[in-house]
Motif scaffolding. Structure first.
Motif: not given
Length: 534
Positions: A93-104
């Protein structure tokens, strides 16, 4: 103001930690919507290791051995509960956003987002031209459905607590969706990066033959046994994924899992343990992939059934934990001592006024006496499927005998643990992954009625505090709220948490592209469209 990838809070010299609940430093915005909203006052708490990388190369198959096994494996993201589900789901699946390694929150299907002035309305601009793997176009109504279905009681979503304040999701023209909340939430885009919020076709109720817009398509699926995924040729990220095929299966025995990597039978494994860590590090063909995190394994008490309803018994267990020994011998130093609540010392919201609990037989005996448990057996459920719980339980059992507490460990099967044991037995081991924000973690695990509130703990004051932390912009007020939250959990007698656990995974030296992310194993579970084989 509209927030996109280019102006996420990784600029202006601001070093970030793994939570959006962060303090500002001079020169950084005090308020940022849609990412790690406040900048850290200190250097990152997660000094990730870096590996040399070759240039990306297409082709090849990756075999992944997982530590957990469950006959409840599913492609219904509303039912996702473990690493197996998260890796499988993020690959299809895809998502609206992806959380990066800094929690953003970083753009994925949503290329930008804009909050209203009060952070109650969020407008997400949607990337054009995305198609499902069957060739049909991703529509705005699919996105609306993918969020709102978690509010449907019949779905019984594990993320229902996270959409409690969502009043509506509607299409705005042909290229945006607008989410309206009943109260402000400065972290809402981060919430949309939770892996339960997979984008699926509107009206989908049968997930036996899942269709997604992610990097892979389903080739074969045997729940609890094996999943095989093949490259999606129509994936919207040009040139991705690099690998042709991803095969996943479980090897629950830690030694066997490490040996499979060392023998070249698999290219990746989750949760290296014990001697396997040293063996993998010593082998030139393999490497340990270490990510510090606030993931934890704990012993929880179901406060609505005996003897879990005896808070003094839970406090006795807290004083029987030899935390330093657990860190040194069980975790081999890959972790950090905890204090019976889920907020780590690196957070600026950590409550420094709470005394650090340690092994104290006198205090344990005091609480044992107050509990009235006497010499009655105290059964604690553990499992190989709850990382390190067996070893931690054995240390706890030994100290219990020294204090006069008759602890009996009950080893439970891994495949049914999270449906038949956690929250069902009186005392049991649990483990939880870190989340990008503490509000998100607390909402999932401590709010009254939350599916993952395995202790069945109910405290209206705690519920109000958890809700308030996501809508309060004043840093000092948030600090006070989080301090009270930690104190409440610490003194509840519902949880005994010895340590935070680093992720220690194993990979072949031929695997490239992994980036540590403290929200989960192997890059926060979302690695399948990033890795390649050299």
């Amino acid at each position: 103001m509209i927030y996109t990838h280019s102006n996420q809070p990784l600029e202006m010299g601001c070093e970030m930690v793994n939570s959006s609940d962060l303090l500002p430093v001079e020169g950084c915005s005090r308020r940022r919507f849609g990412g790690a909203v406040l900048a850290a006052a200190a250097a990152s708490a997660f000094p990730f290791q870096a590996f040399s990388q070759t240039l990306p190369k297409r082709g090849g198959r990756v075999r992944l051995a997982l530590a957990q096994q469950s006959t409840n494996d599913t492609f219904d993201s509303a039912k996702f509960t473990n690493a197996n589900d998260y890796i499988r789901g993020s690959s299809l699946y895809s998502y609206l956003v992806r959380i990066d390694a800094h929690g953003a929150a970083q753009p994925e299907v949503a290329i930008s987002w804009e909050p209203s002035a009060d952070a109650r309305k969020w407008t997400f601009k949607i990337r054009p031209g995305i198609k499902f793997s069957d060739g049909s176009a991703l529509r705005l109504e699919d996105i609306v459905f993918s969020v709102m279905r978690h509010k449907d009681a019949a779905v019984a979503s594990s993320a229902k607590q996270l959409v409690q304040t969502v009043e509506s999701v509607v299409a705005d023209g042909t290229s945006a969706v607008v989410v309206t909340l009943s109260e402000p939430n400065v972290d809402f885009p981060i919430l949309m990066g939770s892996l339960q919020f997979a984008l699926v076709k509107a009206g989908t109720t049968d997930f036996s033959k899942p269709i997604g817009t992610g990097p892979f398509i389903l080739k074969s699926f045997q729940p609890g046994i094996r999943t095989t995924l093949a490259r999606n040729p129509g994936y919207w990220r040009e040139g991705r994924p690099y690998i042709d095929e991803l095969e996943m299966f479980s090897i629950t025995d830690a030694s066997a899992r490490a040996n499979a990597l060392l023998a070249g039978d698999v290219e990746m494994i989750t949760d290296l343990r014990g001697a396997g860590i040293d063996q993998v590090k010593a082998n030139s063909a393999t490497r340990a992939f270490v990510t510090p995190s606030t993931r934890y394994t704990a012993f929880q008490l179901a406060v609505d059934q005996p003897p879990g309803d005896k808070s003094d018994l839970g406090l006795a267990l807290s004083h029987l934990l030899d935390r330093q020994r657990i860190l040194d011998t069980v975790l081999k130093g890959y972790g950090e001592i905890a204090n019976d609540h889920p907020i780590g010392k690196s957070s600026p919201f950590f409550n420094t006024s709470l005394p650090q609990r340690q092994l104290d037989l006198d205090k344990a005996k005091f609480h044992i006496g107050r509990s009235g448990i006497g010499q009655a057996p105290v059964e604690i459920s553990v499992s190989e499927g709850v990382v390190y719980s067996v070893e931690m339980g054995q240390i706890l059992q030994r100290e219990g005998s020294r204090a006069g507490l008759n602890i009996q460990l009950r080893r439970e099967p891994t495949d049914s643990y999270w449906t038949a044991v956690a929250g069902k037995r009186a005392i049991f081991a649990t483990n939880f992954f870190a989340r990008p924000t503490y509000n998100l973690l607390l909402s999932l695990t401590w709010k009254t009625g939350s599916q993952w509130n395995y202790s069945h703990f109910s405290n209206p004051s705690l519920d109000k505090l958890i809700d308030a932390t996501r809508s309060t912009l004043d840093v000092e007020k948030r600090k006070a709220m989080y301090a009270e939250i930690q104190s409440t959990i610490h003194n509840s007698g519902a949880i005994a948490m010895p340590c935070f656990l680093s992720y220690v995974d194993g990979v072949s030296a031929s695997v490239n592209g992994l980036v540590p992310n403290p929200t989960g194993n192997l890059g926060g579970f979302r690695f399948s469209d990033e890795i390649w084989i050299s």
